[in-house]
Design an enzyme around this catalytic site. Structure first.
Site, PDB file in Angstrom:
ATOM      1  N   LYS A  45       0.805  -1.220   0.000  1.00  0.00           N
ATOM      2  CA  LYS A  45       0.000   0.000   0.000  1.00  0.00           C
ATOM      3  C   LYS A  45       0.839   1.271   0.000  1.00  0.00           C
ATOM      4  CE  LYS A  45      -0.499   0.046   4.942  1.00  0.00           C
ATOM      5  NZ  LYS A  45      -0.215   1.285   5.631  1.00  0.00           N
ATOM      6  N   THR A  46       1.966   1.248   0.698  1.00  0.00           N
ATOM      7  CA  THR A  46       2.778   2.455   0.724  1.00  0.00           C
ATOM      8  C   THR A  46       3.334   2.743  -0.665  1.00  0.00           C
ATOM      9  OG1 THR A  46       3.416   1.809   2.950  1.00  0.00           O
ATOM     10  CG2 THR A  46       4.612   3.636   1.958  1.00  0.00           C
ATOM     11  N   ASP A 246      -3.505   7.584   5.198  1.00  0.00           N
ATOM     12  CA  ASP A 246      -3.035   6.212   5.389  1.00  0.00           C
ATOM     13  C   ASP A 246      -3.677   5.640   6.663  1.00  0.00           C
ATOM     14  OD1 ASP A 246      -1.638   3.935   4.971  1.00  0.00           O
ATOM     15  OD2 ASP A 246       0.290   4.696   5.669  1.00  0.00           O
ATOM     16  N   GLU A 247      -3.750   4.328   6.765  1.00  0.00           N
ATOM     17  CA  GLU A 247      -4.307   3.672   7.957  1.00  0.00           C
ATOM     18  C   GLU A 247      -5.677   4.244   8.309  1.00  0.00           C
ATOM     19  OE1 GLU A 247      -2.785   1.168   8.972  1.00  0.00           O
ATOM     20  OE2 GLU A 247      -0.623   1.445   9.070  1.00  0.00           O
ATOM     21  N   GLN A 294      -7.252  -4.688  10.155  1.00  0.00           N
ATOM     22  CA  GLN A 294      -6.137  -4.264  10.998  1.00  0.00           C
ATOM     23  C   GLN A 294      -6.508  -3.102  11.904  1.00  0.00           C
ATOM     24  OE1 GLN A 294      -2.052  -4.307   9.313  1.00  0.00           O
ATOM     25  NE2 GLN A 294      -3.050  -4.828   7.385  1.00  0.00           N
ATOM     26  N   ARG A 651       2.886 -10.061  10.237  1.00  0.00           N
ATOM     27  CA  ARG A 651       4.175  -9.352  10.269  1.00  0.00           C
ATOM     28  C   ARG A 651       5.294 -10.241   9.750  1.00  0.00           C
ATOM     29  NH1 ARG A 651       2.396  -5.247   9.358  1.00  0.00           N
ATOM     30  NH2 ARG A 651       0.517  -6.518   9.208  1.00  0.00           N
TER      31      ARG A 651
END
Length: 885
Positions: A45-46, A246-247, A294, A651
């Site tokens: 995504k980044t 973001d997030e 998340q 992760r």
DNA sequence: GCGAACCACATTTTT
DNA sequence: TGTGGTTCGC
């Protein structure tokens, strides 16, 4: 306006879409007012976000100044800036890429006067806020045992996250209450809401009198500003034509509204006809990225509905799902998918990868937390010794900070260097907080909370009496404590001795302020002056308590942080320094991606969000530990725990470990722990148990339903290190000996050579970026939890000091080997030393090329490569997708 | 006003 | 586990 825009490196569509999958490419190019990128864990995504920004700039005709990119952490913001820099050039450094909070600070510093904030306003952290609430409680005669300042503040925070003003609360529950009027009492109340309303109102009154805001205010008051001042709102709406968040799943209601206000979504302005992109008027284009699976901050007000209802909220919204994962093995993803699938009411989403199955998840059941730690340490040593992993490839995660202790001790015993992220934070340490309080009080004379904190620190004979006299006077005259201090001579009925001492304190502060005014651009010198003149340093230095030694260290560290800030900030000021320190978070001390710290990383699952490691240990997989006992009764909280498990699992890139302990000491008492339900949620065939049952389980009679493995006692010790994982039958055929585990611990981990250097990095605080680290003198030993305990004479502390000594000597003896491992042989990451002029490389986008120049700048090393028809490119080695041939 | 001693307390996650 | 608050004696 046009001329001031600095150049952006133009990127062709091909360049910006190169290496992206179909969905990613679509998201980058999407041309429309509202886009939700539902990005699963590890789906790049980044990358998509930065490419999209570059796309808007070079393909849609946007200017850098029209873009607002918001993240949740400074680290994420810094990372995005860095990636943008390689993509579009140095312009990126000046773009609005920041956290919600720092963007709001910036806005409030500029325009806050419109809502009564003077520009030098203080930002209170939680501790400051709690002090203030406590002061208020005492004055209002509230029983702080029944209503702790903490819980009241949590309630106030809820209000603010929901944009509920104190006026509303007061009007509804306590219209007779007058904030700021001394002697105002809550009166009789049968309803706690009355109490909350009064404290909230009084709290806001005090904040505003102190020219201060708290954390939540940064958001709420910015919204207030935009809503009350059309001119200001108009300014930002014209300015920011593209807003990217973001997030997004972690946004709370206030942040959601902030985005809408900034974007003018409800402003009713019409879009410029025929404009490219968002044009110059009308609503800004909104892009949000997030993953509802998340969302792990609901407890702090994050509203998962923001992302779930994005399509309803924003007209003509489009959603693009990213489900291909580039991080983990299919085994790990299957586990993650299985766990999260149990959450009801979510949009089904299944991560997949092209990376293959990989090895099985490895499980281990220990008898107790010590043994769990010891086994992990042995395993880490094996990974480093036999499998070629670096310590920095490995992370240990846990639900709560308290669990770190046993892990730390095991690592120390095994001589494995580690770095602990979070826990007691640097800026929360008493001595640091004291010094900071001086700085705050110097910068903002109205800041009562900080002034009152330091009035008798270090001890100068000004106790509760003196403080009371002062605050009484201040309240009577509706002025600040500092003004009262200035008017000292006119206060009646004050003992001469107190008056003298107060006078001295006043003169001290006046002197410091004068010094600060003259040296505003040199915060580090102001810090030095404060430490010196106040006697803070002297008091600690003359102490014999060994704890105070580390406190002295911390203070000199503070000075170094200031020096570092000063060096990295062109227009450094005291206020600027206070601001950066106010907004640091745990995750900000994490090393940058690709950097080899030479240490294993320990952190909570929350802190781990957004990170990835080749090897991850999820520890403490027990009912009550994880999921946390407090979250187990409530279904929605359990769902959040499950999302946290999902975050943890995802992760891991290559190897995932899940460990548990049958007995865990919780607040001193040992408690028997059942295996976490999340272990049951992972399909059995994905886990290979190195030790499945513990002595306790055997007594209890097995834990999986059916009890078919009642007799399995484990027996991990035989042979596991001699063969690779993965294909052996689960907890199976190797010779077993019935070990209760008690014989464990005497074995000889630590004997081999994996000791390595400790703590190679210097500062973990302060600003990042720019290679040169100043103040390396404040070495690496901070960050382990040692030295944080207080009290001082039990035998335990002694042991721990010895361990600290061990650590220190390790850190001093930071061996050549460790140094070498930092710069050499980095599997995955590239090393400058391996690149020479004339070498051939391949690039994901440009294909084959020849190196024409190499610039060794450490972390920021750059190679220049001639790609023939694709041109000559300068590439940042750390991030460029290249491979040496 | 200060410091020692004691006790009760609570322990999730944090921008 | 350790912290923070209270109390007591000086």
């Amino acid at each position: 306006m046009i001329n001031e825009e600095p150049e952006v490196i133009a990127r062709s569509a091909e360049e910006l879409l190169g290496g992206l999958n179909e969905q990613q490419a679509e998201a980058v190019q999407y041309d429309g007012p509202a886009l939700l990128i539902a990005a699963g864990a590890g789906s790049g995504k980044t990358r998509v976000l930065t490419r999209r920004i570059a796309w808007l700039l070079s393909q849609t005709g946007a200017w850098p100044s029209q873009i607002l990119a918001i993240t949740f952490t400074n680290k994420a913001a810094a990372e995005m800036k860095e990636r943008l820099t390689t993509l579009i050039g140095p312009v990126a450094q000046r773009m609005w890429v920041s956290t919600f909070h720092s963007a709001c600070v910036r806005i409030l510093r500029r325009d806050g006067e419109r809502i009564g904030l003077k520009s030098g306003f203080s930002i209170y952290d939680t501790a400051d806020s709690q002090r203030l609430v406590k002061i208020i409680c005492t004055e209002l005669n509230i029983d702080v045992k029944r209503y702790t300042p903490r819980s009241i503040l949590a309630r106030i925070s809820d209000y603010k996250n929901g944009l509920i003003g104190w006026q509303e609360r007061l009007k509804e529950y306590a219209p007779q209450f007058r904030p700021g009027v001394r002697g105002s009492q809550i009166g009789s109340f049968g309803d706690v809401e009355v109490l909350y309303a009064c404290v909230y109102a009084e709290y806001q009154y005090r904040l505003s009198a102190a020219n201060a805001v708290d954390f939540d205010d940064l958001i709420m008051r910015t919204v207030e500003l935009l809503r009350t001042d059309p001119m200001v709102a108009e300014y930002y709406r014209r300015k920011f034509r593209y807003i990217l968040v973001d997030e997004y799943q972690d946004t709370n209601h206030a942040q959601y509204v902030l985005v809408r206000e900034l974007g003018g979504v409800d402003g009713g302005a019409a879009r410029e006809p025929g404009a490219r992109g968002a044009g110059r008027s009308g609503p800004a284009w909104i892009t949000v990225v997030g993953d509802s699976d998340q969302s792990i901050y609901a407890f702090r007000g994050a509203d998962i509905r923001n992302i779930q209802e994005f399509e309803k909220d924003f007209p003509n919204a489009r959603t693009i799902m990213l489900e291909q994962n580039y991080r983990s093995t299919q085994t790990i993803l299957n586990a993650a998918n299985a766990v999260i699938a149990l959450n009801p009411g979510r949009k089904p989403k299944k991560l997949w990868t092209a990376l293959g199955d990989g090895s099985k998840i490895i499980g281990y059941a220990a008898d107790n937390a010590q043994q769990e730690g010891a086994w992990i340490a042995t395993e880490i040593a094996r990974l480093a010794g036999e499998e070629g992993y670096r310590y920095s490839d490995i992370a240990l995660m846990y639900r709560a900070n308290a669990q770190s202790r046993s892990l730390e001790e095991a690592l120390i015993n095994a001589g494995i260097p580690y770095q602990l992220v979070g826990g007691t934070k640097f800026y929360e340490r008493k001595e640091v907080k004291d010094a900071m309080a001086y700085l705050q009080a110097i910068a903002n004379p109205d800041d009562d909370v900080n002034l009152r904190r330091i009035i008798n620190v270090p001890k100068r004979g000004l106790g509760a009496r003196a403080e009371a006299v002062l605050t009484m006077f201040a309240a009577d005259h509706r002025t600040s404590a500092w003004s009262a201090l200035e008017a000292l001579d006119s206060i009646e009925g004050m003992p001469t001795r107190t008056a003298n001492l107060l006078g001295q304190f006043r003169d001290l502060m006046t002197g410091l302020r004068a010094f600060a005014r003259q040296n505003d651009g040199k915060p580090s010198e102001i810090v030095a002056e404060v430490l010196e003149k106040t006697g803070l340093l002297a008091e600690l230095k003359k102490s014999t308590d060994p704890q105070d030694m580390t406190r002295v260290d911390n203070l000199s560290q503070l000075q170094s942080v200031a020096a570092e800030y000063e060096q990295n900030t062109p227009d450094a000021t005291l206020n600027g320094f206070l601001e950066t320190t106010a907004l640091v978070a745990d995750s900000d001390q994490l090393p940058d991606e690709g950097e080899d710290t030479g240490t294993v990383t320990l952190m909570t699952l929350h802190t781990a969000k957004g990170l990835e490691y080749p090897v991850v240990f999820l520890t403490g997989m027990e009912q009550g530990t994880f999921p946390h006992s407090r979250a187990m009764e409530n279904e929605s909280e359990l769902e959040e725990e499950r999302r946290l498990a999902y975050v943890g699992i995802t992760r891991a890139r290559q190897i995932l470990y899940v460990t548990r302990a049958a007995v865990r000491a919780q607040w001193g008492q040992a408690a028997e722990m059942l295996p976490s339900q999340f272990l049951d949620d992972i399909p059995e065939n994905l886990i290979e148990w190195k030790r499945r049952e513990t002595g306790v389980d055997a007594l209890r009679g097995g834990w999986r339903s059916g009890g078919f493995d009642d007799d399995e006692f484990g027996g991990f010790e035989e042979g596991y290190s001699s063969s690779s994982y993965g294909s052996r039958p689960r907890w199976g055929s190797a010779a077993r000996k019935a070990t209760s585990g008690s014989s464990y611990g005497s074995s000889s981990y630590g004997s081999s050579s994996y000791g390595g250097g400790y703590g190679s990095r210097g500062s973990k605080y302060g600003s990042r970026g720019g290679g040169a680290r100043t103040g390396s003198s404040y070495g690496g030993s901070y960050g382990s939890s040692y030295g944080s305990s207080s009290g001082g004479k039990s035998g335990r502390v002694t042991t721990r000091r010895m361990k600290k000594d061990l650590l220190d000597s390790l850190s001093k003896a930071k061996s050549a080997a460790a140094r070498k491992s930092e710069s050499a042989a980095q599997s995955g990451a590239l090393n400058v030393a391996d690149f020479h002029e004339g070498d051939k490389v391949t690039h994901d986008q440009y294909g084959l090329g020849t190196i024409v120049a190499v610039e060794d700048k450490g972390r920021n090393s750059v190679i220049t490569v001639d790609f023939g028809s694709d041109g000559v490119k300068r590439l940042l080695l750390r991030v460029a997708p290249i491979e040496k041939l």
